[in-house]
Structure formats: structure tokens, C-alpha cells
Design a protein around this motif. Structure first.
Motif, short mmCIF file in Angstrom:
data_model
loop_
_atom_site.label_atom_id
_atom_site.label_comp_id
_atom_site.label_asym_id
_atom_site.label_seq_id
_atom_site.Cartn_x
_atom_site.Cartn_y
_atom_site.Cartn_z
N ARG A 1 70.90 -8.76 20.96
CA ARG A 1 69.89 -9.07 19.95
C ARG A 1 68.52 -8.57 20.40
O ARG A 1 67.76 -7.98 19.61
N SER A 2 68.21 -8.78 21.67
CA SER A 2 66.93 -8.32 22.22
C SER A 2 66.85 -6.80 22.21
O SER A 2 65.81 -6.23 21.87
N TRP A 3 67.95 -6.13 22.57
CA TRP A 3 67.96 -4.66 22.59
C TRP A 3 67.70 -4.10 21.19
O TRP A 3 66.96 -3.14 21.02
N GLY B 1 66.07 -5.54 18.83
CA GLY B 1 64.66 -5.76 18.53
C GLY B 1 63.77 -4.70 19.14
O GLY B 1 62.86 -4.18 18.50
N LEU B 2 64.06 -4.34 20.40
CA LEU B 2 63.28 -3.30 21.08
C LEU B 2 63.43 -1.96 20.35
O LEU B 2 62.45 -1.22 20.18
N SER B 3 64.64 -1.64 19.93
CA SER B 3 64.88 -0.37 19.26
C SER B 3 64.20 -0.33 17.89
O SER B 3 63.65 0.72 17.51
N SER B 4 64.21 -1.45 17.18
CA SER B 4 63.61 -1.47 15.84
C SER B 4 62.08 -1.39 15.88
O SER B 4 61.45 -1.01 14.90
N GLU B 5 61.48 -1.76 17.03
CA GLU B 5 60.02 -1.67 17.16
C GLU B 5 59.53 -0.23 17.14
O GLU B 5 58.38 0.04 16.78
N LYS C 1 72.82 10.50 33.77
CA LYS C 1 71.55 11.00 34.29
C LYS C 1 70.35 10.53 33.47
O LYS C 1 69.27 10.27 34.01
N ASP C 2 70.53 10.40 32.14
CA ASP C 2 69.41 10.01 31.28
C ASP C 2 69.27 8.50 31.15
O ASP C 2 68.40 8.02 30.39
N GLY C 3 70.11 7.73 31.84
CA GLY C 3 70.03 6.27 31.74
C GLY C 3 70.62 5.73 30.45
O GLY C 3 70.45 4.56 30.12
N CYS C 4 71.32 6.59 29.70
CA CYS C 4 71.96 6.24 28.43
C CYS C 4 70.93 5.84 27.38
O CYS C 4 70.71 4.67 27.09
N ARG C 5 70.28 6.85 26.79
CA ARG C 5 69.23 6.65 25.79
C ARG C 5 69.85 6.57 24.40
O ARG C 5 70.55 7.48 23.96
N VAL C 6 69.60 5.46 23.71
CA VAL C 6 70.22 5.22 22.41
C VAL C 6 69.22 4.63 21.42
O VAL C 6 68.19 4.07 21.81
N SER C 7 69.56 4.76 20.14
CA SER C 7 68.90 4.00 19.08
C SER C 7 69.91 2.98 18.57
O SER C 7 71.09 3.30 18.42
N LEU C 8 69.44 1.77 18.30
CA LEU C 8 70.34 0.67 17.92
C LEU C 8 69.92 0.08 16.58
O LEU C 8 68.73 0.01 16.26
N SER C 9 70.89 -0.38 15.83
CA SER C 9 70.63 -1.14 14.60
C SER C 9 71.76 -2.15 14.43
O SER C 9 72.87 -1.95 14.96
N ARG C 10 71.46 -3.21 13.69
CA ARG C 10 72.46 -4.26 13.54
C ARG C 10 73.58 -3.78 12.61
O ARG C 10 73.34 -3.22 11.55
N ARG C 11 74.82 -4.05 13.01
CA ARG C 11 76.00 -3.69 12.23
C ARG C 11 76.55 -4.89 11.46
O ARG C 11 76.99 -4.76 10.33
N CYS C 12 76.50 -6.08 12.10
CA CYS C 12 77.02 -7.29 11.46
C CYS C 12 75.96 -7.87 10.52
O CYS C 12 74.78 -7.53 10.61
N LEU D 1 69.17 2.30 28.25
CA LEU D 1 69.93 1.07 28.49
C LEU D 1 70.08 0.72 29.96
O LEU D 1 70.51 -0.38 30.29
N ARG D 2 69.74 1.63 30.86
CA ARG D 2 70.06 1.39 32.28
C ARG D 2 69.42 0.12 32.81
O ARG D 2 70.09 -0.76 33.34
N LEU D 3 68.12 -0.01 32.69
CA LEU D 3 67.44 -1.20 33.22
C LEU D 3 67.76 -2.42 32.36
O LEU D 3 67.84 -3.55 32.88
N LEU D 4 67.93 -2.22 31.06
CA LEU D 4 68.27 -3.35 30.18
C LEU D 4 69.64 -3.91 30.54
O LEU D 4 69.81 -5.13 30.61
N ALA D 5 70.61 -3.03 30.78
CA ALA D 5 71.94 -3.49 31.16
C ALA D 5 71.92 -4.15 32.53
O ALA D 5 72.61 -5.15 32.77
N ARG D 6 71.12 -3.60 33.43
CA ARG D 6 71.01 -4.21 34.77
C ARG D 6 70.44 -5.62 34.68
O ARG D 6 70.95 -6.55 35.33
N ASP D 7 69.40 -5.81 33.85
CA ASP D 7 68.82 -7.14 33.70
C ASP D 7 69.81 -8.10 33.06
O ASP D 7 69.89 -9.28 33.45
#
Length: 502
Positions: free
Chosen positions: A161-163, A165-169, A482-493, A177-183
Motif C-alpha cells: 500500500r505504501s509503495w 502511494g509513493l508511485s502515485s505521488e 543492476k537498476d534496483g528494479c525500477r517500476v511504476s505501480l497502481s492498484r489492481r484490486c 524497489l531495492r531499498l523499499l523491499a529491504r525495509d
């Protein structure tokens, strides 16, 4: 100053001669150990190839693997230490099967004993190691794993949910996602391992110290003030102290008859029972020792899990048919709108998603190398003996691409009930190790990956922002894109499940 230099000047030829003699002896010693094994013929004094290992670790190990193609192993020299890289699976098994005082000691990191401290499962062997694994067994029973999966899912959903929110901003701007997944994984580990015994303030300090530890893992081992390695070692001491305090609190609660709510509780419940029955504490059950072993769990699960989550997203994005099948399977079994967690029975029903998780781990094993140190000269083959003191690196990564059908392809079907390649090529599936030090928490790790995949693809739509070389392997310290897995996210459900930690 001039008089001092004048005094030293006559001795300069002797110093130069001694230095050249030392360098010559070092080079001869290396060549004697190397013999006819593939590897560099000339090494830099003391440092060897440490600079390339630190600055370009991926290419360094790729070169070692290429050199090892003919014999199954190759050699090199790093900061005064002779090393042997093992590519051949059977030779790797030979190392894993001989962890004992007169053969090999698992070190986890080339300078791990100094970094991790004395009380550490990594350095145990024999009966002591067997006894400790027996004490740990209650931590991974079906009942305990069921408790953990509930905690894992709630934390995963909160972070997804937090991810989003970050993407929608910042629409159109990808997030890494690398540091987000680590946290997320650090919070999961904290909650599953020690739960209620870690305050919010302590969690913040814990995160900062773990980041210092992570940074120091990849730096040169200079144990001096201001250096990353020293900061990492001191951070480990503080982390162990915190975890030891958690063990103290858990022992007290379990002795009062409380129900276990996290891993340390299941462990201490059994320890308290043994103490009550025998009137003596079992070996290796002091709070400091338990704190050290908990740190082992943290180290083993944290970065490896982050690596697997990132590669799961990366590989699902590049294999849309696999993504489609996962979504179809999960949607038949669980819905986020149900406001319920995935049960243990539902988790078992997700056969294809489990196969995807296993294939992610095979295709990109997070801990690619498992360093050991030779305690004595050890005959590796009929023609070569590993010298005492050598650091040996069996490559889990290389074994993953041996034996399996079309091993270079990402193909979850290889783990289907029809093909069962995890059985047929069991000796090549070394992501969780082998021998007496095989990972005790592998079921927990697989559950975490399956739950993440199921929830991520069901709750969110995602688009990977690809750039040249983005899928190349980077060491940090486990491997990740190498890129830390850079993605754009949106809610599916339609909405997020209404669930929270008690």
C-alpha cells in the motif's frame, strides 16, 4: 628532520632489498599454491585482485567462473589470502560435506569471524552444531510457520500500500524497489523473530545499525576508526545486544505460561521446558548466545529474501505468460477483498506460484557463494590439494546452471509434479546449501517469497521501466538487478484488505 633522513639514507638499499625480497617470496608462495590451476600468474603485492573484487564484483566472479570451466575450479589472491573458486557441483558438495575441524570451516564472509563475533552458528560443527539445530527445530514447525505467515502477510500488505502511494505521488516516474523491499524485509524479520520485544524506537536504531553492517560487508576489512568495516563490526555488537535483551524478555514471558507470538517465543518456550525438566539450561542457551544466533537468522534471511523478491518482480515482468498464470491461480484461491489472510491450506494449493518461487531461487540464487576456510591441506582432486588457510568459494550460482533441462531458461514448469526437477537434479539445487549447514529456515523463506508474489501480483499492477543493462547482476551483498528494479505501480484490486497487526 634533515639529520634524521641522513641517518636513514645508508639503510635505504637494505629496505628496498628487503621489500623486493618480501614481494618475491609472496609471488613464489602464490605460484606454489596455484600450481597448474587456472588463475592469474602475476599478483599485486598484498592486495592481489582485491580492487577488482570490490569495484566490479560481478565481472570478477564471472572471470573466475570462466577460468574454472576446464578443471571445475580456479584460483586467485585477495588481501594476502589465497582463494579457490569452485564451479563444479560435485566438488562443491565435497566442500559442504566436510565441515569439520580437520577439513573446512564455514565462514560466511572472508573476514566473518571478526565481523560476526564468536557466538555464531556459522562457525559451529560436530555435536555442538547438531545440538543447536535440534534446539532450533521448534522454530519451524507447521504451527510456528502458520504464526509467521500471518505476520508476514500483514506487513507485506502494509508495504505494498505504501509503495503504491509513493508511485502515485509521481506518475510516470518509476520508483526503485531495492531499498523499499529491504525495509519491508527488515520489518518482517524484526516482527517475526522478536515481535513485541522490540519497541518502535529500538526498531529505528536497529534499522540504522543493520544498514551500517550491510555497508561494511562490501568494503575492505580495515578495522580502524572511520572505516566502514569498523562501523559494521560495532553495529553487529549493538544488534546482538538488542536481540539478547529480547531473548531475556521472551524467557520471562514463556516461563509465565504466555502463548508464543514470534520465533523467539517458540524457541524460548522449548528452552524453558527443558530447564524445568532437567533443572539445567541446555547448552548454547545464554541470552548473549541466543542473541548472536538470532543475528545469524537475520543475516541469512534479510538480504537473501530482498534479492529473491526483486528478481521475482523482474522475471515476472519479462515473462508475461508466467505472470498471467500466477494471477489466474491466486485469484481462484484468494481475494484481497475477502479481508482474510492466505491460510496454510490455500498456500499449499498455490502449486504453480510455488514453482515460480523455486525457479526464481534457482535462476538467481541470492547468496551466490558460500565461503569456507581450509583448516588443513585437503585433497580436492587426485591432482590438486587445497593448501591450509585457503578461502574456498563453492559457487551455488554456477551449480544452478548445471544438470537442469535447458538451465539457462527461466521455466517454472521444471518444478511441476510431472517433471520434479528439484528431485531429479537435487544435487544441483544448492540455493539453501547442503550438508550439516543446510539452511534450517528454507520453508520459511519459500513461504515468504510465495506470499509476496501472490499478494504483489493480485493487489498491484506494475510496469518495469527497462534501461540498457537493467537486468545485469549487481552484488549488494547478495545479487539484485543492476537498476534496483525500477517500476511504476497502481492498484489492481478494488480495495486493500482490512487487516492489521494486533
Amino acid at each position: 628532520m634533515v639529520s634524521y633522513l641522513s641517518f636513514l639514507l645508508p639503510f635505504a638499499p637494505f629496505f628496498v632489498t628487503f621489500l623486493l625480497f618480501f614481494l618475491l617470496v609472496e609471488q613464489i608462495s602464490y605460484l606454489r599454491k596455484k600450481r597448474n590451476v587456472p588463475g592469474p600468474n602475476i599478483i599485486l603485492p598484498f592486495l592481489g585482485n582485491a580492487i577488482s573484487l570490490i569495484t566490479k564484483p560481478t565481472s570478477f566472479w564471472e572471470v573466475q567462473a570462466d577460468l574454472a570451466a576446464s578443471l571445475g575450479f580456479s584460483v586467485n589472491y585477495i588481501i594476502g589470502r589465497f582463494i579457490v573458486f569452485i564451479r563444479n557441483t560435485e566438488l562443491s558438495h565435497l566442500i559442504f560435506a566436510n565441515v569439520r575441524p580437520d577439513a573446512f570451516l564455514l565462514v560466511g564472509h572472508p573476514f566473518g569471524k571478526k565481523l560476526f563475533g564468536e557466538h555464531n552458528m556459522i562457525y559451529m560443527f560436530g555435536q555442538d552444531h547438531k545440538d543447536l539445530r535440534r534446539q532450533i527445530a521448534p522454530n519451524f514447525t507447521p504451527r510456528a510457520l502458520s504464526t509467521y505467515t500471518a505476520l508476514q502477510q500483514i506487513i507485506i500488505l502494509q508495504h505494498l500500500r505504501s509503495w503504491e502511494g509513493l508511485s502515485s505521488e509521481s506518475p510516470g516516474k518509476p520508483i526503485s524497489l531495492r531499498l523499499l523491499a529491504r525495509d519491508m524485509n527488515l520489518e518482517t524479520s524484526q516482527t517475526v523473530f522478536v515481535g513485541r520485544y522490540l519497541s518502535r524506537e529500538a526498531r529505528g536504531k536497529f534499522r540504522d545499525d543493520y544498514n551500517l553492517f550491510n555497508t561494511g560487508l562490501m568494503k575492505l576489512p580495515f578495522d580502524l576508526p572511520g572505516f566502514a568495516f569498523r562501523n559494521a563490526r560495532l553495529a553487529v555488537e549493538r544488534l546482538v545486544e538488542t536481540l539478547s535483551d529480547c531473548a531475556t524478555q521472551s524467557k520471562k514471558r514463556m516461563s509465565e505460561g504466555d502463548e508464543p507470538s514470534c520465533l523467539i517465543d517458540f524457541w524460548m518456550q522449548e528452552t524453558v521446558r527443558e530447564i524445568a525438566e532437567s533443572q539445567t539450561a541446555p547448552p548454547h542457551s545464554s541470552d548473549v548466545e541466543i542473541g548472536s544466533y538470532l543475528f545469524d537468522f537475520l543475516f541469512a534471511s534479510q538480504d537473501a529474501s530482498t534479492s529473491s523478491l526483486l528478481w521475482a518482480v523482474t522475471l515476472l515482468d519479462s515473462h508475461p505468460d508466467v505472470l498471467r498464470r500466477v494471477r489466474e491461480e491466486v485469484s481462484r484461491i484468494w481475494s484481497p477483498e475477502s479481508d482474510t489472510l492466505i491460510s496454510a491450506e490455500q498456500l499449499r494449493e498455490m502449486k504453480y506460484t510455488q514453482a515460480v518461487a523455486r525457479e526464481v531461487i534457482r535462476y538467481r540464487p541470492p547468496a551466490t557463494l558460500v565461503p569456507h576456510i581450509a583448516m588443513k591441506d585437503f585433497p580436492l582432486t587426485e591432482s590438486y590439494t587445497i593448501p591450509k588457510g585457503t578461502i574456498v568459494f563453492p559457487s551455488v550460482y554456477e551449480s544452478s546452471f548445471q544438470g537442469f533441462t535447458e538451465a539457462d531458461r527461466f521455466e517454472p514448469e521444471r518444478f511441476s509434479e510431472d517433471r520434479q526437477e528439484e528431485v531429479v537434479f537435487k544435487r544441483n539445487y544448492l540455493a539453501f546449501g547442503a550438508g550439516p549447514h543446510q539452511c534450517v529456515g528454507q520453508r520459511y523463506a519459500l513461504n515468504h517469497l510465495v506470499l509476496f508474489i501472490a499478494m504483489f501480483v493480485t493487489v498491484l499492477d506494475f510496469k518495469r521501466h527497462r534501461t540498457e543493462g537493467c537486468d545485469e547482476i549487481m552484488y549488494c551483498p547478495t545479487i539484485c538487478p543492476k537498476d534496483g528494479c525500477r517500476v511504476s505501480l497502481s492498484r489492481r484490486c478494488s480495495r486493500y484488505p482490512n487487516l492489521s497487526l494486533n
